[in-house]
Scaffold this active site. Structure first.
Site, PDB file in Angstrom:
ATOM      1  N   MET A  12      -3.539 -64.527 132.575  1.00  0.00           N
ATOM      2  CA  MET A  12      -2.495 -64.089 131.936  1.00  0.00           C
ATOM      3  C   MET A  12      -1.605 -63.127 132.423  1.00  0.00           C
ATOM      4  O   MET A  12      -0.569 -63.403 132.632  1.00  0.00           O
ATOM      5  CB  MET A  12      -3.039 -63.660 130.580  1.00  0.00           C
ATOM      6  CG  MET A  12      -2.018 -64.089 129.282  1.00  0.00           C
ATOM      7  SD  MET A  12      -2.668 -64.481 127.816  1.00  0.00           S
ATOM      8  CE  MET A  12      -3.802 -62.948 127.495  1.00  0.00           C
ATOM      9  N   VAL A  13      -2.556 -61.932 132.782  1.00  0.00           N
ATOM     10  CA  VAL A  13      -1.481 -61.091 133.562  1.00  0.00           C
ATOM     11  C   VAL A  13      -0.991 -61.403 134.631  1.00  0.00           C
ATOM     12  O   VAL A  13       0.045 -61.126 135.195  1.00  0.00           O
ATOM     13  CB  VAL A  13      -2.599 -59.654 133.652  1.00  0.00           C
ATOM     14  CG1 VAL A  13      -1.951 -58.445 134.390  1.00  0.00           C
ATOM     15  CG2 VAL A  13      -2.977 -59.225 132.345  1.00  0.00           C
ATOM     16  N   THR A  37     -11.284 -68.692 143.669  1.00  0.00           N
ATOM     17  CA  THR A  37     -12.654 -69.474 144.112  1.00  0.00           C
ATOM     18  C   THR A  37     -12.565 -70.913 143.802  1.00  0.00           C
ATOM     19  O   THR A  37     -12.857 -71.658 144.809  1.00  0.00           O
ATOM     20  CB  THR A  37     -13.752 -68.845 143.272  1.00  0.00           C
ATOM     21  OG1 THR A  37     -13.610 -67.545 143.212  1.00  0.00           O
ATOM     22  CG2 THR A  37     -15.109 -69.217 143.632  1.00  0.00           C
ATOM     23  N   GLN A  73      -7.877 -60.373 138.255  1.00  0.00           N
ATOM     24  CA  GLN A  73      -9.136 -61.059 138.441  1.00  0.00           C
ATOM     25  C   GLN A  73     -10.028 -60.603 137.274  1.00  0.00           C
ATOM     26  O   GLN A  73     -10.864 -61.396 136.612  1.00  0.00           O
ATOM     27  CB  GLN A  73      -9.584 -61.392 139.589  1.00  0.00           C
ATOM     28  CG  GLN A  73     -10.722 -62.276 139.625  1.00  0.00           C
ATOM     29  CD  GLN A  73     -10.154 -63.890 139.060  1.00  0.00           C
ATOM     30  OE1 GLN A  73      -9.179 -64.192 139.694  1.00  0.00           O
ATOM     31  NE2 GLN A  73     -11.236 -64.612 138.592  1.00  0.00           N
ATOM     32  N   ARG A 102     -10.632 -47.055 137.694  1.00  0.00           N
ATOM     33  CA  ARG A 102      -9.671 -46.248 136.935  1.00  0.00           C
ATOM     34  C   ARG A 102      -9.977 -44.623 137.215  1.00  0.00           C
ATOM     35  O   ARG A 102      -9.229 -44.024 137.644  1.00  0.00           O
ATOM     36  CB  ARG A 102      -9.470 -46.693 135.667  1.00  0.00           C
ATOM     37  CG  ARG A 102      -8.190 -47.402 135.495  1.00  0.00           C
ATOM     38  CD  ARG A 102      -7.750 -47.329 134.002  1.00  0.00           C
ATOM     39  NE  ARG A 102      -7.246 -49.205 133.698  1.00  0.00           N
ATOM     40  CZ  ARG A 102      -7.339 -49.711 132.771  1.00  0.00           C
ATOM     41  NH1 ARG A 102      -8.090 -49.147 131.867  1.00  0.00           N
ATOM     42  NH2 ARG A 102      -6.924 -50.790 132.545  1.00  0.00           N
ATOM     43  N   CYS A 135      -3.652 -50.607 128.728  1.00  0.00           N
ATOM     44  CA  CYS A 135      -2.222 -50.939 128.302  1.00  0.00           C
ATOM     45  C   CYS A 135      -1.660 -49.984 127.139  1.00  0.00           C
ATOM     46  O   CYS A 135      -0.698 -49.677 127.208  1.00  0.00           O
ATOM     47  CB  CYS A 135      -2.235 -52.502 127.711  1.00  0.00           C
ATOM     48  SG  CYS A 135      -3.658 -52.760 126.711  1.00  0.00           S
ATOM     49  N   GLN A 162      -3.134 -53.268 118.011  1.00  0.00           N
ATOM     50  CA  GLN A 162      -3.059 -54.141 119.129  1.00  0.00           C
ATOM     51  C   GLN A 162      -3.065 -55.496 119.072  1.00  0.00           C
ATOM     52  O   GLN A 162      -3.911 -56.112 118.313  1.00  0.00           O
ATOM     53  CB  GLN A 162      -4.104 -53.657 120.052  1.00  0.00           C
ATOM     54  CG  GLN A 162      -4.019 -52.024 120.475  1.00  0.00           C
ATOM     55  CD  GLN A 162      -5.243 -51.527 121.442  1.00  0.00           C
ATOM     56  OE1 GLN A 162      -5.433 -50.443 121.165  1.00  0.00           O
ATOM     57  NE2 GLN A 162      -5.695 -52.387 122.248  1.00  0.00           N
ATOM     58  N   LYS A 241     -10.166 -44.044 126.003  1.00  0.00           N
ATOM     59  CA  LYS A 241      -9.292 -44.200 127.295  1.00  0.00           C
ATOM     60  C   LYS A 241      -8.024 -43.176 127.015  1.00  0.00           C
ATOM     61  O   LYS A 241      -7.556 -42.693 128.337  1.00  0.00           O
ATOM     62  CB  LYS A 241      -9.078 -45.342 127.547  1.00  0.00           C
ATOM     63  CG  LYS A 241     -10.228 -46.317 128.201  1.00  0.00           C
ATOM     64  CD  LYS A 241      -9.883 -47.739 128.245  1.00  0.00           C
ATOM     65  CE  LYS A 241     -11.087 -48.707 128.902  1.00  0.00           C
ATOM     66  NZ  LYS A 241     -10.614 -50.080 128.770  1.00  0.00           N
ATOM     67  N   ARG A 264      -7.136 -53.936 116.109  1.00  0.00           N
ATOM     68  CA  ARG A 264      -6.444 -55.263 116.673  1.00  0.00           C
ATOM     69  C   ARG A 264      -5.917 -56.018 115.450  1.00  0.00           C
ATOM     70  O   ARG A 264      -6.600 -55.809 114.386  1.00  0.00           O
ATOM     71  CB  ARG A 264      -7.975 -56.079 117.041  1.00  0.00           C
ATOM     72  CG  ARG A 264      -7.155 -57.373 117.499  1.00  0.00           C
ATOM     73  CD  ARG A 264      -6.862 -57.369 119.001  1.00  0.00           C
ATOM     74  NE  ARG A 264      -7.826 -57.177 119.742  1.00  0.00           N
ATOM     75  CZ  ARG A 264      -7.488 -56.326 121.025  1.00  0.00           C
ATOM     76  NH1 ARG A 264      -6.329 -56.253 121.636  1.00  0.00           N
ATOM     77  NH2 ARG A 264      -8.596 -56.063 121.831  1.00  0.00           N
ATOM     78  N   HIS A 271       1.781 -54.358 121.818  1.00  0.00           N
ATOM     79  CA  HIS A 271       0.886 -53.455 121.334  1.00  0.00           C
ATOM     80  C   HIS A 271       1.754 -52.462 120.487  1.00  0.00           C
ATOM     81  O   HIS A 271       2.696 -51.969 121.177  1.00  0.00           O
ATOM     82  CB  HIS A 271       0.014 -52.840 122.301  1.00  0.00           C
ATOM     83  CG  HIS A 271      -1.066 -53.729 122.761  1.00  0.00           C
ATOM     84  ND1 HIS A 271      -1.410 -55.036 122.454  1.00  0.00           N
ATOM     85  CD2 HIS A 271      -2.049 -53.163 123.532  1.00  0.00           C
ATOM     86  CE1 HIS A 271      -2.695 -55.251 122.908  1.00  0.00           C
ATOM     87  NE2 HIS A 271      -2.945 -54.255 123.793  1.00  0.00           N
ATOM     88  N   GLN A 347       2.416 -55.694 126.028  1.00  0.00           N
ATOM     89  CA  GLN A 347       1.125 -55.388 126.664  1.00  0.00           C
ATOM     90  C   GLN A 347       0.895 -56.158 128.033  1.00  0.00           C
ATOM     91  O   GLN A 347       0.287 -55.442 128.746  1.00  0.00           O
ATOM     92  CB  GLN A 347       0.000 -55.745 125.596  1.00  0.00           C
ATOM     93  CG  GLN A 347      -1.404 -55.631 126.193  1.00  0.00           C
ATOM     94  CD  GLN A 347      -1.856 -57.066 126.749  1.00  0.00           C
ATOM     95  OE1 GLN A 347      -1.690 -58.104 126.216  1.00  0.00           O
ATOM     96  NE2 GLN A 347      -2.694 -56.828 127.734  1.00  0.00           N
TER      97      GLN A 347
HETATM   98  N1  HSE Z   1      -7.922 -53.237 126.346  1.00  0.00           N
HETATM   99  C1  HSE Z   1      -6.751 -53.504 125.981  1.00  0.00           C
HETATM  100  C2  HSE Z   1      -6.896 -54.471 124.557  1.00  0.00           C
HETATM  101  C3  HSE Z   1      -6.243 -54.660 126.829  1.00  0.00           C
HETATM  102  O1  HSE Z   1      -7.795 -54.928 124.150  1.00  0.00           O
HETATM  103  O2  HSE Z   1      -5.986 -54.687 123.916  1.00  0.00           O
HETATM  104  C4  HSE Z   1      -5.010 -53.870 127.756  1.00  0.00           C
HETATM  105  O3  HSE Z   1      -5.614 -53.063 128.557  1.00  0.00           O
END
Ligand code: HSE
Length: 365
Positions: A12-13, A37, A73, A102, A135, A162, A241, A264, A271, A347
């Site tokens: 996706m990213v 792969t 990946q 990070r 994100c 999120q 984070k 979420r 987000h 995001q």
């Molecule tokens: N950890 C984030 C999430 C994904 O779960 O929304 C983006 O870093």
């Protein structure tokens, strides 16, 4: 022409990153080598300046040929491949979306509208690992960059909303499956009274038939106030984070405390975050607004009015764009140094792919 190895380009990213390369005409600036792969040895998609065959993402020999590797990946790949490549003497630039590296001392978290100097200095002084931030952290910093640059924030709390996309592609689809399940149930009860429909649907949501293999719990018509694992402080890792990554990106001498609850919600791709900000001093609201407005070119300041807020400060307005709307900006009744704000960002764009793309271009230039 510099050689750029791209790993995770079908995820996706990675797909969003490839899209951005195309839109911005970046493929002219480097020669791309796609790694995978499962597709190694196959013909690569027809993309300008791209090596005709897909290379093996586990081949240290092929990876070592690259000047730059940009990977979306995931952390397991990073942990498996990065140390081996470095031990084998690879001196190229590693640009990574995953969180694994990070907080490494020798790695820079990249968000160039905030820390371009840090990235440039790093590139010039031999730093080789450049990692995209979490994100919500990147989106929070993008929205409030004007206040951070001015050193106005004493501490802040960020309550997040999120999207499913942050949990991955399968989770996004699972949210839609959950919605479809609910919608079918609604069809079966179309003419019943609201509370009867609610009772039927509620029972189904909590039944084992409800699709929830990925989230583990119902998200549609509900929310999940926990993201990632638990850390010692009682925070979720996602909450942890915020402070550590934001302060690393900002390069603060004195830590700016940042904490909140990460939740979420049933948004698909953007987000959102609600901020409570303690300012270091009293600043009038007009000055605050103009600092936020001028923070960076992607900020869209949204007046604190109902109509503009509901039309511009929503995931529906932002999805698939680089806009960072910031609104609900007002002094709180808690006191003159307390500021309320709300911000949204995509995001997958500023929250993931875009800082990597821009870092690659900086490194190539
Ligand atoms: N950890 C984030 C999430 C994904 O779960 O929304 C983006 O870093």
């Amino acid at each position: 022409m510099k050689k750029v190895g791209i790993v995770g380009w079908r995820g996706m990213v990675g797909s969003v990153l490839m899209d951005r390369f195309k839109i911005e005409g970046d493929h002219k600036k480097f020669k791309s080598y796609l790694f995978s792969t499962s597709l190694k040895g196959e013909k690569a998609p027809d993309i300008e300046n791209t090596h005709e065959t897909v290379l093996d993402s586990e081949s240290l020999e092929e990876l070592s040929e690259m000047d730059f590797i940009i990977t979306c990946q995931g952390g397991d790949y990073t942990k498996a491949i990065h140390p081996k490549l470095r031990n084998a003497g690879w001196k190229g630039i590693w640009i990574d979306a995953a969180s694994a590296k990070r907080m490494d001392e020798e790695a820079i978290i990249v968000l160039d509208p905030l820390n371009r100097d840090q990235i440039e200095k790093g590139l010039n002084s031999g730093i080789k690992d450049f990692i995209g931030g979490n994100c919500t952290v990147s989106l929070m910093l993008m929205g409030l960059s004007g206040l951070f640059k001015e050193g106005l924030i004493e501490w802040m709390s960020s309550m997040t909303y999120q999207a499913a996309s942050g949990a991955g592609a399968k989770n996004m689809l699972e949210l839609l499956d959950q919605m479809q399940f609910i919608s079918n149930e609604y069809d079966n009860n179309k003419n019943a009274a609201a509370l009867l429909v609610e009772k039927e649907i509620q029972a189904k949501i909590n039944s084992s038939a409800f699709p929830q293999n990925n989230f583990g719990y119902p998200l549609a018509l509900s929310l999940l106030p926990w993201i990632d694992t638990k850390v010692e402080s009682g925070q979720s890792r996602e909450e942890w984070k915020a402070q550590v990554e934001a302060n690393k990106i900002l390069g603060t001498d004195k830590t700016i405390p940042i904490d909140g609850t990460c939740v979420r919600v049933g948004a698909l791709r953007c987000h959102s975050q609600a901020f409570t900000i303690k300012l270091k001093k009293s600043v009038d609201i007009e000055t605050i607004e103009s600092l936020i407005r001028e923070g960076n070119e992607w900020v869209e300041f949204v007046e604190n009015e109902k109509e503009t807020t509901l039309s511009k400060l929503t995931p529906a307005h932002v999805s698939g764009t680089l806009k960072i709307p910031v609104g609900r900006v007002r002094k709180m009744t808690l006191g003159d140094q307390f500021l309320n704000a709300f911000s949204i960002g995509d995001q997958l764009l500023w929250g993931a792919a875009e800082p990597l793309r821009r870092t690659l271009l900086m490194a190539i230039e």
